[in-house]
Scaffold this motif. Structure first.
Motif, PDB file in Angstrom:
ATOM      1  N   SER A  61     -22.291  -7.210 -13.515  1.00  0.00           N
ATOM      2  CA  SER A  61     -23.510  -6.607 -12.968  1.00  0.00           C
ATOM      3  C   SER A  61     -24.634  -7.625 -12.815  1.00  0.00           C
ATOM      4  N   ASN A  62     -24.503  -8.755 -13.482  1.00  0.00           N
ATOM      5  CA  ASN A  62     -25.535  -9.793 -13.388  1.00  0.00           C
ATOM      6  C   ASN A  62     -24.930 -11.133 -13.014  1.00  0.00           C
ATOM      7  N   MET A  63     -23.800 -11.095 -12.353  1.00  0.00           N
ATOM      8  CA  MET A  63     -23.063 -12.320 -12.044  1.00  0.00           C
ATOM      9  C   MET A  63     -23.704 -13.058 -10.875  1.00  0.00           C
ATOM     10  N   SER A  64     -23.683 -14.401 -10.938  1.00  0.00           N
ATOM     11  CA  SER A  64     -24.129 -15.222  -9.816  1.00  0.00           C
ATOM     12  C   SER A  64     -22.915 -15.846  -9.142  1.00  0.00           C
ATOM     13  N   TYR A  65     -23.107 -16.302  -7.921  1.00  0.00           N
ATOM     14  CA  TYR A  65     -21.977 -16.725  -7.112  1.00  0.00           C
ATOM     15  C   TYR A  65     -21.144 -17.855  -7.716  1.00  0.00           C
ATOM     16  N   PRO A  66     -21.743 -18.840  -8.398  1.00  0.00           N
ATOM     17  CA  PRO A  66     -20.917 -19.934  -8.923  1.00  0.00           C
ATOM     18  C   PRO A  66     -19.775 -19.474  -9.815  1.00  0.00           C
ATOM     19  N   SER A  67     -19.914 -18.328 -10.445  1.00  0.00           N
ATOM     20  CA  SER A  67     -18.878 -17.848 -11.361  1.00  0.00           C
ATOM     21  C   SER A  67     -17.604 -17.423 -10.638  1.00  0.00           C
ATOM     22  N   ILE A  68     -17.694 -17.145  -9.336  1.00  0.00           N
ATOM     23  CA  ILE A  68     -16.503 -16.733  -8.582  1.00  0.00           C
ATOM     24  C   ILE A  68     -16.274 -17.616  -7.363  1.00  0.00           C
ATOM     25  N   ALA A  69     -17.060 -18.678  -7.200  1.00  0.00           N
ATOM     26  CA  ALA A  69     -16.943 -19.538  -6.023  1.00  0.00           C
ATOM     27  C   ALA A  69     -15.530 -20.090  -5.900  1.00  0.00           C
ATOM     28  N   GLY A  70     -15.124 -20.349  -4.665  1.00  0.00           N
ATOM     29  CA  GLY A  70     -13.819 -20.947  -4.454  1.00  0.00           C
ATOM     30  C   GLY A  70     -12.672 -19.955  -4.458  1.00  0.00           C
ATOM     31  N   ASN A  71     -12.968 -18.677  -4.405  1.00  0.00           N
ATOM     32  CA  ASN A  71     -11.949 -17.622  -4.285  1.00  0.00           C
ATOM     33  C   ASN A  71     -12.205 -16.893  -2.969  1.00  0.00           C
ATOM     34  N   LYS A  72     -11.633 -17.385  -1.903  1.00  0.00           N
ATOM     35  CA  LYS A  72     -12.029 -16.945  -0.562  1.00  0.00           C
ATOM     36  C   LYS A  72     -11.548 -15.540  -0.214  1.00  0.00           C
ATOM     37  N   HIS A  73     -10.688 -14.952  -1.038  1.00  0.00           N
ATOM     38  CA  HIS A  73     -10.174 -13.627  -0.713  1.00  0.00           C
ATOM     39  C   HIS A  73     -10.785 -12.526  -1.565  1.00  0.00           C
ATOM     40  N   LEU A  74     -11.876 -12.844  -2.258  1.00  0.00           N
ATOM     41  CA  LEU A  74     -12.578 -11.810  -3.017  1.00  0.00           C
ATOM     42  C   LEU A  74     -13.525 -11.049  -2.101  1.00  0.00           C
ATOM     43  N   CYS A  75     -13.837  -9.823  -2.473  1.00  0.00           N
ATOM     44  CA  CYS A  75     -14.739  -9.010  -1.668  1.00  0.00           C
ATOM     45  C   CYS A  75     -15.515  -8.070  -2.581  1.00  0.00           C
ATOM     46  N   GLY A  76     -16.509  -7.412  -2.033  1.00  0.00           N
ATOM     47  CA  GLY A  76     -17.267  -6.423  -2.778  1.00  0.00           C
ATOM     48  C   GLY A  76     -18.177  -7.039  -3.814  1.00  0.00           C
ATOM     49  N   GLY A  77     -18.274  -6.407  -4.979  1.00  0.00           N
ATOM     50  CA  GLY A  77     -19.163  -6.897  -6.025  1.00  0.00           C
ATOM     51  C   GLY A  77     -20.603  -6.494  -5.783  1.00  0.00           C
ATOM     52  N   ILE A  78     -21.489  -6.995  -6.625  1.00  0.00           N
ATOM     53  CA  ILE A  78     -22.912  -6.667  -6.485  1.00  0.00           C
ATOM     54  C   ILE A  78     -23.474  -7.362  -5.249  1.00  0.00           C
ATOM     55  N   PRO A  79     -24.587  -6.852  -4.687  1.00  0.00           N
ATOM     56  CA  PRO A  79     -25.111  -7.403  -3.430  1.00  0.00           C
ATOM     57  C   PRO A  79     -25.477  -8.881  -3.500  1.00  0.00           C
ATOM     58  N   ARG A  80     -25.953  -9.353  -4.659  1.00  0.00           N
ATOM     59  CA  ARG A  80     -26.409 -10.742  -4.727  1.00  0.00           C
ATOM     60  C   ARG A  80     -25.269 -11.731  -4.507  1.00  0.00           C
ATOM     61  N   LEU A  81     -24.013 -11.308  -4.668  1.00  0.00           N
ATOM     62  CA  LEU A  81     -22.883 -12.200  -4.419  1.00  0.00           C
ATOM     63  C   LEU A  81     -22.667 -12.443  -2.936  1.00  0.00           C
ATOM     64  N   ARG A  82     -23.194 -11.532  -2.096  1.00  0.00           N
ATOM     65  CA  ARG A  82     -23.111 -11.653  -0.646  1.00  0.00           C
ATOM     66  C   ARG A  82     -21.660 -11.799  -0.149  1.00  0.00           C
ATOM     67  N   LEU A  83     -20.768 -11.074  -0.782  1.00  0.00           N
ATOM     68  CA  LEU A  83     -19.378 -11.058  -0.319  1.00  0.00           C
ATOM     69  C   LEU A  83     -19.196  -9.964   0.725  1.00  0.00           C
ATOM     70  N   ASP A  84     -18.173 -10.126   1.557  1.00  0.00           N
ATOM     71  CA  ASP A  84     -17.870  -9.096   2.544  1.00  0.00           C
ATOM     72  C   ASP A  84     -17.452  -7.800   1.845  1.00  0.00           C
ATOM     73  N   PRO A  85     -17.785  -6.670   2.417  1.00  0.00           N
ATOM     74  CA  PRO A  85     -17.300  -5.403   1.847  1.00  0.00           C
ATOM     75  C   PRO A  85     -15.780  -5.367   1.862  1.00  0.00           C
ATOM     76  N   CYS A  86     -15.202  -4.735   0.875  1.00  0.00           N
ATOM     77  CA  CYS A  86     -13.751  -4.716   0.759  1.00  0.00           C
ATOM     78  C   CYS A  86     -13.089  -3.919   1.869  1.00  0.00           C
ATOM     79  N   SER A  87     -13.858  -3.073   2.555  1.00  0.00           N
ATOM     80  CA  SER A  87     -13.266  -2.303   3.658  1.00  0.00           C
ATOM     81  C   SER A  87     -13.019  -3.171   4.874  1.00  0.00           C
TER      82      SER A  87
END
Length: 1020
Positions: A595-621
């Motif tokens: 809930s308070n994660m920043s992008y560096p914690s998941i960087a380099g995983n190009k197939h992740l999606c969703g998450g909290i808005p601050r991660l700015r990942l594509d929606p999983c849909s």
């Protein structure tokens, strides 16, 4: 008949008088009880108010032959009140023992009425106030014991004047006494023990203590004349100074001499060996001197002290070779402390003669050579510390004879060869540390069969190889297992589940492969797991989500795939999680740590999606993005860097902006250095020209030594990047381009600049063109936050809070630690300064500009300094460059540590090392050192107070405490001599501890809401 009648009357009168005296004593004791018991209602229950049982049933009371109270002994009863003045109404009292209670308040002056008092023991209470001067009336006093209270003020001169000559014991230690010692103390010719440690005693000491004047805070030259029977002298932890006079050797009855933690200087008296009864000599923590030609004579003399048990010489200015006479000290010697000294030479080959030795502490010196084989004769040794020296060669097999050894610590030396199997004989060992050496080969299974290991097994940062033996499961009592930074391979054996009390597991930076063991979930006490930079594959075990005490989980830089286990979000204790640079896929959880994660914690995983808005990942849909698309990022304005500061930026985001590529065939004869360019997707000159609108001034971000940085907006995608264009007309610019390419090719860390692509082409004029493309960082450089050009008053939106600065400092140190200790070979940055620190959207820091970095050779990578000159001249920027570079020393990791120290001082004082105020002998280091620690708030950056209430005394106190820690760390990093600086690995540990402690202290009161800050910046 008359005579008989007279005798009977006399007897009756005597008993009547005795009864009255008993009732008088009982009344005094009951008044004492009423004041002393405080809340302890059950204490002194036997004192029932009847004088008849006073001498027989009252606890702690002893009477004399006339029925009067002569002794009151009530130690450790939990008395929590005050000491009643009625105690002075016991005229026959000889002993008053109230030690180890909770009595408070002042010591009543009525004690001066106790003319028969011989022992006054008020130790370990909370008495406060000054020492009563009228104790001088206690003419029979032999023992005055007042240690471990809260007494203050000076020792009254009249008290020392009139204390009886029969006084034998005087304990005033562990109070807050100040001022000089009265000269009249030397009149106490019967004194045997004088214990004054842990106070604020200082000089000038009165000159009439002896024939010679005393220096300020020094020991009197004729102390032997005045105190001939003295057996123990303890002045430790005061403010005494001056020299130790040679005449102290005339105190021939002296058994203990404790002068630790004062300001004594000069040479140690050369004839201390005359103190034949001496068993405890503690001189550590002073400014005593010894060198190659003079000053070590006292060590030869001490060989005459045949009862010597403790010798502490640490933290002094001793230099030169360690005398061989150390090995000729008494065989009764049990503890030898030689820590943080400038001594060199080698460990004497006859060290095995000290057969009584239990503790040998030889730490942080320049001692070199090998560990003598004779060390195996020290069969009583329980603790052996050899940390941070220059010892080399093999670890002798005779170490296996030290079967009583509990701690064996020898990190940060130059040991080579394999770990001897004989260590498996040390069945009492609880802690083993051989980290940061050159050990190789496999780890003997005998090490893992030491079931006594309960604290630490640290073999990290060596060259150990092979698999991790399945015997690791024998370490059922082990708390910390660290094998980081080796060449271990194979799978982690499932037997590790048997390490049931394991709290810290560090296996990072090896070549472990296969899956992460599912049985890790059975170790419920785990708090820290670091498996980064291995070759683990498969899924993250769901069982990790059942480790309810887990606080830190790092599994970045592996080959892990599949979704993130949702159970991880249920770990309420989890505070750090890094899953970056794997091949994870699917939806990122949103609860718990996520809930308070920043992008560096998941960087380099190009197939992740969703998450909290601050991660700015594509929606999983949405379908996963193709390689030809870029993530559309929305950024706010960048803070422009000042002229002359090279600002280029890198993003937290790891997805690559792929622009139209221009294929180019590489020639076989192309130099190897240019191969680094082929590591990245290439971009054309035309695309950069269009994106920067012809490299226009309006897109200029900054200029540096070798090039210019522009803001670049992709015409097709609208994605913002930063382009560093090299000025190839300048000498060294091409070399800088290649150096940065090569360095960035090697590094992958969340706190370092990450390159997107490069361009090596021809411009419109037919000239050679080279550029690097980085992702855009919205908050610009640290420099423009520390030294803004605007005249606007400081507010929270334009300044950095204390906790933000601490977070940024942690990121910088982590980046440097990675470059120095986790890159193979290591990389020296060479130009660490605020303008090369970039701030991401969440204000986390990225270290950039590796244009003049140096990749160390294999041999140099484990050597802090060598004697060869740098081929590039002085490397770095004025004010930040290490002083040894100006003297021709080669580039080293400790040069970066110096720059880091200056950077830390700048971050928390707000003063640049190039400020006009710094001239002649005054520089930023000296400026901070002069104010440290008492005036630390005077030099702190005033903009810190834009984030807190300056009138809040508690906040100011906490800020002060934090600043003392972090500025103290900056001072230790920026010392002039390289060998005095901390290695960056130690700095990282300390910086994390400072930051974590600050979070606990402030509990969010100084924290900045980063989302709110970003919105405020957007509104601007």
């Amino acid at each position: 008949m008359l005579l008989l009648l007279y005798s009977l009357v006399s007897t009756v009168l005597a008993f009547t008088a005795a009864g009255a005296s008993s009732r008088h004593d009982a009344a005094a004791l009951l008044a004492f009880k009423a004041a002393a018991i405080g809340t302890g209602a059950t204490a002194l229950a036997s004192w029932n108010g009847s004088a008849a049982g006073l001498c027989t049933t009252w606890e702690g009371v002893t009477c004399g032959r006339h029925g009067r109270v002569v002794s009151l002994r009530l130690p450790s009863l939990g008395l929590s009140g005050t000491l009643s003045p009625a105690i002075g109404d016991l005229p026959r009292l000889q002993t008053l023992d109230l030690c180890s209670n909770w009595l408070h308040g002042g010591i009543p002056a009525s004690l001066g009425r106790l003319r028969h008092l011989q022992t006054l023991d008020l130790r370990v209470n909370t008495f406060s106030g000054e020492l009563p001067g009228n104790l001088t009336a206690c003419k029979n006093l032999k023992s005055l014991l007042l240690s471990s209270n809260r007494l203050t003020g000076r020792v009254p001169a009249e008290l020392a004047d009139a204390l009886p000559l029969r006084l034998q014991v005087l304990y005033l230690n562990n109070n807050s006494f100040t001022g000089p010692l009265p000269a009249s103390l030397s009149n106490l010719t019967s004194l045997r023990r004088l214990i004054l440690g842990i106070n604020g005693f200082e000089g000038p000491i009165p000159h009439d203590l002896g024939r010679d004047n005393w220096l300020r805070g020094s020991i009197p030259a004729d102390i032997h004349v005045k105190l001939p029977r003295l057996q123990y002298l303890a002045l430790f932890e005061n403010l005494f100074s001056g020299t130790i006079p040679s005449s102290i050797s005339n105190l021939t009855d002296l058994q203990g001499l404790e002068l630790s933690k004062n300001g004594f200087s000069g040479f140690v008296p050369r004839d201390l060996g005359r103190l034949k009864s001496l068993w405890n000599l503690q001189l550590d923590g002073n400014s005593l001197q010894a060198g190659r030609t003079e000053g070590w004579e006292f060590m030869d003399s001490l060989t005459n002290c045949r009862w010597l048990k403790v010798l502490a010489l640490s933290y002094n200015n001793f230099t030169g070779d360690l005398p061989a006479s150390v090995a000729s000290l008494s065989t009764t010697l049990e503890e030898l402390y030689l820590v943080d000294l400038g001594i060199s030479g080698s460990i004497p080959s006859d060290i095995g003669n000290l057969i009584g030795l239990k503790v040998l502490c030889l730490v942080n010196t320049s001692i070199s050579g090998v560990i003598p084989e004779s060390i195996g004769k020290l069969e009583n040794l329980t603790k052996l510390y050899l940390d941070n020296n220059r010892l080399l060669g093999f670890i002798p097999s005779s170490v296996g004879n030290l079967t009583k050894l509990i701690t064996l610590s020898a990190p940060n030396n130059n040991f080579g060869g394999s770990i001897p199997r004989h260590i498996g004989k040390l069945n009492s060992l609880t802690s083993l540390d051989f980290s940061w050496n050159y050990l190789n080969g496999s780890i003997p299974k005998e090490v893992f069969e030491l079931q006594s290991l309960s604290s630490t097994l640290d073999l990290s940062h060596n060259s150990l190889s092979g698999p991790l033996p399945f015997e690791v499961g024998s370490l059922a009592n082990l708390n910390t297992l660290s094998l980081s930074g080796n060449q271990l391979s194979g799978q982690v054996p499932t037997t590790i589940k048997n390490c049931i009390v394991l709290e810290t597991l560090l296996l990072d930076s090896n070549s472990f492969q296969g899956s992460i063991p599912q049985p890790l979930g059975d170790i419920k006490g785990l708090r820290t797991v670091n498996l980064t930079m291995n070759k683990f594959s498969g899924a993250i075990p769901d069982s990790l989500g059942s480790i309810h005490n887990l606080q830190h989980l790092y599994i970045a830089h592996n080959n892990l795939s599949s979704p993130i286990p949702t159970d991880l979000q249920n770990l309420t204790s989890l505070s750090d999680l890094n899953l970056s640079f794997n091949d994870l896929q699917g939806e990122v959880p949103k609860e718990g740590i996520f809930s308070n994660m920043s992008y560096p914690s998941i960087a380099g995983n190009k197939h992740l999606c969703g998450g909290i808005p601050r991660l700015r990942l594509d929606p999983c849909s949405h379908p996963a993005p193709s390689k030809s698309n870029a993530v559309r990022l929305k950024y706010i304005r960048i803070c422009l860097a000042t002229t002359g500061a090279l600002v280029f930026v890198a993003s937290l985001v790891t997805t690559i902006m792929l622009l139209h590529r221009r294929p180019k065939q590489r020639q076989k004869s192309q130099p190897r250095a240019l191969l680094t360019e082929e590591q990245y997707e290439r971009v054309s000159y035309q695309e950069l020209f269009d994106g920067t609108k012809g490299f226009s001034e309006q897109n200029l971000l900054g200029k540096g030594s070798y090039g210019t940085v522009y803001k670049c907006t992709s015409i097709d995608e609208g994605t913002v990047t930063a382009v560093k264009v090299f000025n190839l007309e300048l000498s060294g610019s091409t070399r800088s381009f290649l150096a940065e390419c090569e360095a960035l090719r090697r590094v992958r860390h969340r706190c370092l600049i990450r390159i997107i692509t490069c361009c090596s082409s021809i411009d419109r004029q037919g000239q050679e063109f080279k550029a690097l493309v980085f992702e855009f960082m919205p908050h610009g450089s640290l420099n423009c936050w520390l030294h803004p050009t605007s005249d606007m008053p400081p507010v929270t939106n334009t300044t950095l809070s204390l906790t933000q600065r601490l977070d940024i400092a942690v990121d910088i140190v982590d980046a440097l630690d990675y470059l120095h200790n986790h890159c193979q070979p290591p990389i020296v940055h060479c130009d660490l300064k605020p303008s090369n620190i970039l701030l991401a959207e969440d204000m986390s820091a990225r270290v950039g500009d590796l244009g003049i970095s140096r990749i160390l050779s294999e041999n140099a990578s484990k050597t802090h300094l060598n004697s060869t000159n740098s081929t590039m001249g002085i490397r770095g920027s004025i004010g930040y460059v290490a002083p040894e570079y100006g003297e021709g020393c080669a580039v080293s990791t400790l040069g970066d540590v110096y720059s880091l120290g200056i950077l830390l001082l700048e971050m928390f004082t707000g003063r640049s090392p190039t400020d006009d105020v710094f001239r002649d002998s005054l520089d930023l280091h000296r400026f901070c050192e002069d104010a440290f620690p008492d005036r630390i708030l005077e030099i702190a950056d005033p903009t810190l107070w834009a984030h807190s209430d300056t009138n809040d005394g508690i906040t100011r106190s906490r800020v002060q405490e934090c600043l003392i820690s972090v500025i103290g760390l900056g001072l230790s990093c920026s010392k002039h001599q390289p060998k005095e600086r901390k290695p960056v690995a130690d700095v990282a540990v300390e910086m994390h501890a400072i930051r974590d402690e600050a979070y606990l202290m402030f509990a969010g009161s100084l924290a900045i809401d980063m989302e709110g800050k970003a919105e405020a910046k957007t509104a601007q």
